[in-house]
Design a protein around this motif. Structure first.
Motif, PDB file in Angstrom:
ATOM      1  N   LEU A  53       0.793  -1.223   0.000  1.00 39.06           N
ATOM      2  CA  LEU A  53       0.000   0.000   0.000  1.00 39.06           C
ATOM      3  C   LEU A  53       0.829   1.279   0.000  1.00 39.06           C
ATOM      4  O   LEU A  53       0.258   2.376  -0.054  1.00 39.06           O
ATOM      5  CB  LEU A  53      -0.937   0.014   1.222  1.00 39.06           C
ATOM      6  N   ARG A  71      -4.314   5.595   6.375  1.00 37.84           N
ATOM      7  CA  ARG A  71      -4.652   4.493   5.459  1.00 37.84           C
ATOM      8  C   ARG A  71      -5.386   3.362   6.164  1.00 37.84           C
ATOM      9  O   ARG A  71      -5.431   2.246   5.644  1.00 37.84           O
ATOM     10  CB  ARG A  71      -3.362   3.941   4.837  1.00 37.84           C
ATOM     11  N   ASP A  74      -7.980   1.662   4.043  1.00 34.83           N
ATOM     12  CA  ASP A  74      -7.377   0.858   2.973  1.00 34.83           C
ATOM     13  C   ASP A  74      -6.821  -0.446   3.526  1.00 34.83           C
ATOM     14  O   ASP A  74      -6.928  -1.500   2.888  1.00 34.83           O
ATOM     15  CB  ASP A  74      -6.266   1.647   2.283  1.00 34.83           C
ATOM     16  N   ARG A  77      -9.779  -2.755   4.234  1.00 38.55           N
ATOM     17  CA  ARG A  77     -10.345  -3.302   2.990  1.00 38.55           C
ATOM     18  C   ARG A  77      -9.432  -4.367   2.398  1.00 38.55           C
ATOM     19  O   ARG A  77      -9.910  -5.408   1.914  1.00 38.55           O
ATOM     20  CB  ARG A  77     -10.562  -2.167   1.982  1.00 38.55           C
TER      21      ARG A  77
END
Length: 307
Positions: A53, A71, A74, A77
């Motif tokens: 990421l 993040r 993110d 997910r």
């Protein structure tokens, strides 16, 4: 021969040294009697998340809590897309039960996700499919503790690239089943670990050879070679078990980075010793010394898993 050695040294200088600690994530799955929800704690290394990421926004080589927090959605997910739980072939849905947190492991800082898998029921077959980093690192593993409803003992599971889908037993697994699983995963881990194979060869190859006039030759007698193999294997295993026990029980603790670097260096030392015949007698002593070192490598994994 000298040119070959110089080339080998040059390649080693330009190649990262792979140490004993692999890429792992740690999960605890806990089911409660009378509930269809499974509580999940998932620890994922920040270095792995950064690789996927790019968490390090300012590129300074350090990942701050602020960069992780930005993040967090993110990260959640990514994680929930790479772990699927199903009961009776019906998918469980994910819910976040606590904000993202950080925790220290033996090999660095990990992001901690607190989740809940909400399943239709826990009466049928329960399965888990894990695929967190297999697309970028085939040697990555998910180390899982599964606590079935009504049980106080955890069942240990290891998810790898070849074992990404497994069943979660609603009845606690017996000791023999757990032992069988760990033995199979250990053999597979050695088989795909070229560094492990090279190290074992470096230790055992001199046991079937003798040095004559500065050159290696086959051992003249099978009995003598067998004795050398037994001595090396026994010394390595005994030493390995000593430090594994001391470290796993928390009596001795060494920094993971130091242990990993020393283990990688031990492979080079063993290889150089074979090339130049530095240790022609009492090789079991060198195996014992290396075994003391390698025990710390395994202990760090067991300690992080809580075993």
């Amino acid at each position: 021969m000298k040119r070959f050695l110089l080339l080998l040294i040059a390649l080693l200088l330009h190649t990262g040294a792979w140490a004993h600690k692999p890429s792992d994530s740690y999960l605890t799955l806990r089911a409660a009697t009378g509930s269809n929800d499974i509580a999940v704690r998932w620890d994922i290394a920040l270095r792995d998340l950064d690789y996927v990421l790019q968490l390090d926004r300012n590129g300074n080589g350090e990942i701050s809590w602020g960069e992780v927090r930005l993040r967090s959605d993110d990260i959640t997910r990514l994680a929930t897309s790479r772990l699927q739980l199903s009961a009776s072939d019906k998918a469980c849905t994910w819910a976040t039960t606590a904000p993202l947190a950080l925790d220290k492991h033996s090999d660095g800082t990990y992001a901690v996700l607190s989740l809940s898998a909400q399943c239709p029921s826990l009466t049928g077959a329960l399965k888990a499919r894990y695929s967190l980093l297999f697309d970028v690192d085939p040697t990555h593993r998910g180390l899982v503790q599964w606590i079935a409803p009504g049980s106080t003992e955890a069942q240990a599971l290891v998810f790898g690239n070849e074992s990404g889908e497994q069943s979660l037993a609603l009845q606690p697994a017996g000791a023999w089943e757990t032992l069988r699983q760990y033995m199979l995963d250990g053999v597979w881990h050695i088989w795909i670990g070229y560094d492990h194979i090279l190290f074992l060869l470096a230790l055992l190859l001199p046991s079937v050879l003798v040095r004559q006039a500065g050159q290696w030759a086959a051992a003249p007698r099978l009995a003598g070679a067998a004795r050398e193999v037994i001595k090396v294997v026994t010394a390595f295993t005994l030493a390995h078990s000593i430090t594994l026990s001391l470290a796993a029980l928390g009596l001795i603790s060494l920094p993971s980075r130091l242990v990993e670097s020393a283990i990688a260096a031990s492979v080079v030392v063993a290889a150089l010793s074979n090339l130049f015949g530095a240790v022609e007698s009492k090789r079991w002593m060198m195996a014992f010394a290396f075994g003391l070192l390698h025990g710390f490598g395994f202990a760090s994994v067991l300690a992080d898993l809580g075993l």
